[in-house]
Design a protein around this motif. Structure first.
Motif, PDB file in Angstrom:
ATOM      1  N   TRP A 201       0.658  -1.407   0.103  1.00 20.87           N
ATOM      2  CA  TRP A 201       0.082  -0.076   0.143  1.00 20.87           C
ATOM      3  C   TRP A 201       1.305   1.007  -0.108  1.00 20.87           C
ATOM      4  O   TRP A 201       0.555   2.089  -0.938  1.00 20.87           O
ATOM      5  CB  TRP A 201      -1.183   0.238   1.198  1.00 20.87           C
ATOM      6  CG  TRP A 201      -0.117   0.459   2.214  1.00 20.87           C
ATOM      7  CD1 TRP A 201      -0.007  -0.597   3.464  1.00 20.87           C
ATOM      8  CD2 TRP A 201       0.219   1.332   3.330  1.00 20.87           C
ATOM      9  NE1 TRP A 201       0.488  -0.691   4.787  1.00 20.87           N
ATOM     10  CE2 TRP A 201       0.564   1.122   4.532  1.00 20.87           C
ATOM     11  CE3 TRP A 201      -0.072   2.465   2.628  1.00 20.87           C
ATOM     12  CZ2 TRP A 201       0.958   1.843   5.511  1.00 20.87           C
ATOM     13  CZ3 TRP A 201      -0.053   3.439   3.738  1.00 20.87           C
ATOM     14  CH2 TRP A 201       0.953   3.642   4.854  1.00 20.87           C
TER      15      TRP A 201
ATOM     16  N   SER B  92      -2.454  12.615   2.831  1.00 16.98           N
ATOM     17  CA  SER B  92      -0.989  11.766   2.972  1.00 16.98           C
ATOM     18  C   SER B  92       0.434  12.795   3.517  1.00 16.98           C
ATOM     19  O   SER B  92       1.014  12.453   4.788  1.00 16.98           O
ATOM     20  CB  SER B  92      -1.121  10.706   2.345  1.00 16.98           C
ATOM     21  OG  SER B  92      -0.843  11.433   0.711  1.00 16.98           O
TER      22      SER B  92
ATOM     23  N   LYS C  15      -2.805  14.719  12.218  1.00 14.99           N
ATOM     24  CA  LYS C  15      -2.948  13.677  13.272  1.00 14.99           C
ATOM     25  C   LYS C  15      -3.001  13.890  14.589  1.00 14.99           C
ATOM     26  O   LYS C  15      -3.218  13.629  15.906  1.00 14.99           O
ATOM     27  CB  LYS C  15      -2.226  12.350  13.134  1.00 14.99           C
ATOM     28  CG  LYS C  15      -0.841  12.128  13.697  1.00 14.99           C
ATOM     29  CD  LYS C  15      -0.332  10.710  13.959  1.00 14.99           C
ATOM     30  CE  LYS C  15       1.133   9.866  13.971  1.00 14.99           C
ATOM     31  NZ  LYS C  15       1.254   9.366  14.462  1.00 14.99           N
TER      32      LYS C  15
ATOM     33  N   PHE D 228      -9.191   8.297  10.308  1.00 11.98           N
ATOM     34  CA  PHE D 228      -8.442   7.562  10.850  1.00 11.98           C
ATOM     35  C   PHE D 228      -8.070   6.641  11.257  1.00 11.98           C
ATOM     36  O   PHE D 228      -6.886   5.863  11.012  1.00 11.98           O
ATOM     37  CB  PHE D 228      -7.404   8.184   9.546  1.00 11.98           C
ATOM     38  CG  PHE D 228      -8.346   8.772   8.704  1.00 11.98           C
ATOM     39  CD1 PHE D 228      -9.287   8.432   6.987  1.00 11.98           C
ATOM     40  CD2 PHE D 228      -8.083   9.877   8.069  1.00 11.98           C
ATOM     41  CE1 PHE D 228      -9.250   8.426   6.366  1.00 11.98           C
ATOM     42  CE2 PHE D 228      -8.648  10.707   6.963  1.00 11.98           C
ATOM     43  CZ  PHE D 228      -9.062  10.003   6.024  1.00 11.98           C
ATOM     44  N   GLY D 229      -7.747   6.837  12.574  1.00 11.03           N
ATOM     45  CA  GLY D 229      -7.872   6.860  13.726  1.00 11.03           C
ATOM     46  C   GLY D 229      -6.263   6.511  13.908  1.00 11.03           C
ATOM     47  O   GLY D 229      -5.711   5.424  14.260  1.00 11.03           O
TER      48      GLY D 229
ATOM     49  N   ARG E 232      -3.571   6.455  12.008  1.00 11.28           N
ATOM     50  CA  ARG E 232      -2.697   5.589  10.826  1.00 11.28           C
ATOM     51  C   ARG E 232      -2.679   5.714   9.473  1.00 11.28           C
ATOM     52  O   ARG E 232      -3.452   6.231   9.035  1.00 11.28           O
ATOM     53  CB  ARG E 232      -2.708   4.565  11.470  1.00 11.28           C
ATOM     54  CG  ARG E 232      -2.566   3.536  12.740  1.00 11.28           C
ATOM     55  CD  ARG E 232      -3.401   1.981  12.658  1.00 11.28           C
ATOM     56  NE  ARG E 232      -4.120   1.883  12.054  1.00 11.28           N
ATOM     57  CZ  ARG E 232      -5.079   1.628  13.407  1.00 11.28           C
ATOM     58  NH1 ARG E 232      -4.922   2.296  14.320  1.00 11.28           N
ATOM     59  NH2 ARG E 232      -6.470   1.368  12.364  1.00 11.28           N
TER      60      ARG E 232
ATOM     61  N   SER F 193      -1.643   4.332   6.932  1.00  3.88           N
ATOM     62  CA  SER F 193      -2.354   3.290   6.330  1.00  3.88           C
ATOM     63  C   SER F 193      -4.272   2.893   5.846  1.00  3.88           C
ATOM     64  O   SER F 193      -4.708   2.546   5.180  1.00  3.88           O
ATOM     65  CB  SER F 193      -2.564   1.828   6.955  1.00  3.88           C
ATOM     66  OG  SER F 193      -2.488   2.028   8.287  1.00  3.88           O
ATOM     67  N   SER F 194      -4.813   4.242   7.506  1.00  9.09           N
ATOM     68  CA  SER F 194      -6.220   3.480   7.021  1.00  9.09           C
ATOM     69  C   SER F 194      -6.652   4.915   6.251  1.00  9.09           C
ATOM     70  O   SER F 194      -7.725   5.192   5.574  1.00  9.09           O
ATOM     71  CB  SER F 194      -6.537   4.238   8.607  1.00  9.09           C
ATOM     72  OG  SER F 194      -6.361   3.344   9.814  1.00  9.09           O
TER      73      SER F 194
ATOM     74  N   ARG G 166      -6.635   2.887   2.750  1.00  9.46           N
ATOM     75  CA  ARG G 166      -8.034   2.045   2.928  1.00  9.46           C
ATOM     76  C   ARG G 166      -8.520   2.521   2.672  1.00  9.46           C
ATOM     77  O   ARG G 166      -9.636   2.372   1.510  1.00  9.46           O
ATOM     78  CB  ARG G 166      -7.727   1.373   4.058  1.00  9.46           C
ATOM     79  CG  ARG G 166      -6.545   0.178   4.954  1.00  9.46           C
ATOM     80  CD  ARG G 166      -6.727  -1.376   5.212  1.00  9.46           C
ATOM     81  NE  ARG G 166      -7.084  -0.536   7.141  1.00  9.46           N
ATOM     82  CZ  ARG G 166      -5.917  -0.185   7.556  1.00  9.46           C
ATOM     83  NH1 ARG G 166      -5.256  -0.724   7.058  1.00  9.46           N
ATOM     84  NH2 ARG G 166      -5.561   0.457   9.180  1.00  9.46           N
ATOM     85  N   TYR G 167      -9.118   4.514   3.270  1.00 13.52           N
ATOM     86  CA  TYR G 167      -9.734   4.947   3.138  1.00 13.52           C
ATOM     87  C   TYR G 167     -10.140   5.205   1.857  1.00 13.52           C
ATOM     88  O   TYR G 167     -11.145   5.047   0.659  1.00 13.52           O
ATOM     89  CB  TYR G 167     -10.547   5.981   4.121  1.00 13.52           C
ATOM     90  CG  TYR G 167     -11.309   7.000   3.853  1.00 13.52           C
ATOM     91  CD1 TYR G 167     -12.799   7.173   4.548  1.00 13.52           C
ATOM     92  CD2 TYR G 167     -11.212   8.041   2.941  1.00 13.52           C
ATOM     93  CE1 TYR G 167     -13.715   7.724   4.382  1.00 13.52           C
ATOM     94  CE2 TYR G 167     -12.289   8.812   2.534  1.00 13.52           C
ATOM     95  CZ  TYR G 167     -13.553   8.533   3.384  1.00 13.52           C
ATOM     96  OH  TYR G 167     -14.475   9.856   3.283  1.00 13.52           O
TER      97      TYR G 167
ATOM     98  N   ARG H  88     -11.231   2.406  -0.963  1.00 13.06           N
ATOM     99  CA  ARG H  88     -12.670   2.012  -0.620  1.00 13.06           C
ATOM    100  C   ARG H  88     -13.110   2.321  -1.386  1.00 13.06           C
ATOM    101  O   ARG H  88     -14.292   2.358  -2.250  1.00 13.06           O
ATOM    102  CB  ARG H  88     -12.636   1.868   1.150  1.00 13.06           C
ATOM    103  CG  ARG H  88     -14.270   1.560   1.217  1.00 13.06           C
ATOM    104  CD  ARG H  88     -14.448   1.363   2.469  1.00 13.06           C
ATOM    105  NE  ARG H  88     -14.438   2.329   3.665  1.00 13.06           N
ATOM    106  CZ  ARG H  88     -14.982   3.816   3.863  1.00 13.06           C
ATOM    107  NH1 ARG H  88     -15.852   3.292   3.515  1.00 13.06           N
ATOM    108  NH2 ARG H  88     -14.779   4.283   4.519  1.00 13.06           N
TER     109      ARG H  88
END
Length: 226
Positions: free
Chosen positions: A103, A171, A178, A188-189, A191, A193-194, A197-198, A201
């Protein structure tokens, strides 16, 4: 079937069409069989069906939809199991395909494309944009994301380049976000990587479509040193 043997070995449903119909051996027959193996690893079955049915499907030149695969998986495997051996990739092209990218590599690629196009002349930007049907990408986003990015610059929700810029900027500035943006961090928690993934998706075809356009436009040569 393998090109390395003088006669077919293995199960019928894994042979390329040119072997079953014409008895021909081509360098790409192994690519066809490997594509079937890739599919089997992902879906636990042959892409052309069970053994007897797969034999018939291959000899009749039927094309599986592969709709159950991700866009990146489908792009590679569909070319590997193409019934025309001339359309199949070489093993070097298979290895270099983003099917095998992590990723982080995919996100970095989108960064590079966005940076590259920001530095290009209007002709090349327009050529890139002509490959996409206009749509309101803002509608796919959580409102908190749109509100966040609009604080720093104006985005055109119908401009595809601005979508790439939005992904890049979020990013690239993630460490700042954050620690200072509670709502974004919560979404995004915390992270990076989230973040990937978001966007993967809500825009599932975006990465592979951008990769294909960049390849077709011959832009990879401009990205080597970026």
């Amino acid at each position: 079937y393998s090109f390395t043997f003088d006669s077919p070995s293995g199960a019928d449903g894994w042979y390329a069409k040119e072997v079953l119909v014409d008895g021909l051996k081509t360098i790409s027959v192994d690519i066809f069989s490997l594509g079937c193996v890739f599919y089997y690893v992902l879906q636990k079955c042959n892409p052309f069906g069970k053994r007897f049915y797969s034999y018939i499907s291959i000899t009749e030149g039927k094309v599986p939809t592969l709709s159950e695969l991700s866009p990146t998986e489908r792009e590679l495997i569909s070319r590997m199991i193409d019934h025309n051996p001339d359309n199949r990739p070489t093993i070097k092209q298979v290895i270099a395909h983003p099917f095998f990218w992590k990723w982080q590599q995919k996100l970095r690629f989108l960064h590079k494309v966005s940076n590259l196009l920001d530095s290009q002349n209007s002709k090349r930007k327009n050529e890139f944009l002509s490959k996409w049907k206009k749509f309101n990408w803002k509608e796919n986003l959580d409102p908190v994301i749109w509100n966040h990015v609009q604080q720093y610059r104006k985005y055109d929700e119908y401009n595809f380049l601005h979508l790439l810029r939005c992904i890049r900027n979020i990013s690239e500035h993630w460490q700042e976000i954050k620690t200072s943006e509670t709502e974004m961090n919560s979404l995004f928690g915390g992270r990076l990587s989230s973040v990937w993934r978001y966007f993967n998706r809500v825009f599932p075809n975006l990465f592979v479509d951008v990769w294909l356009v960049v390849k077709d436009m011959g832009l990879f040569v401009y990205m080597v040193e970026m």
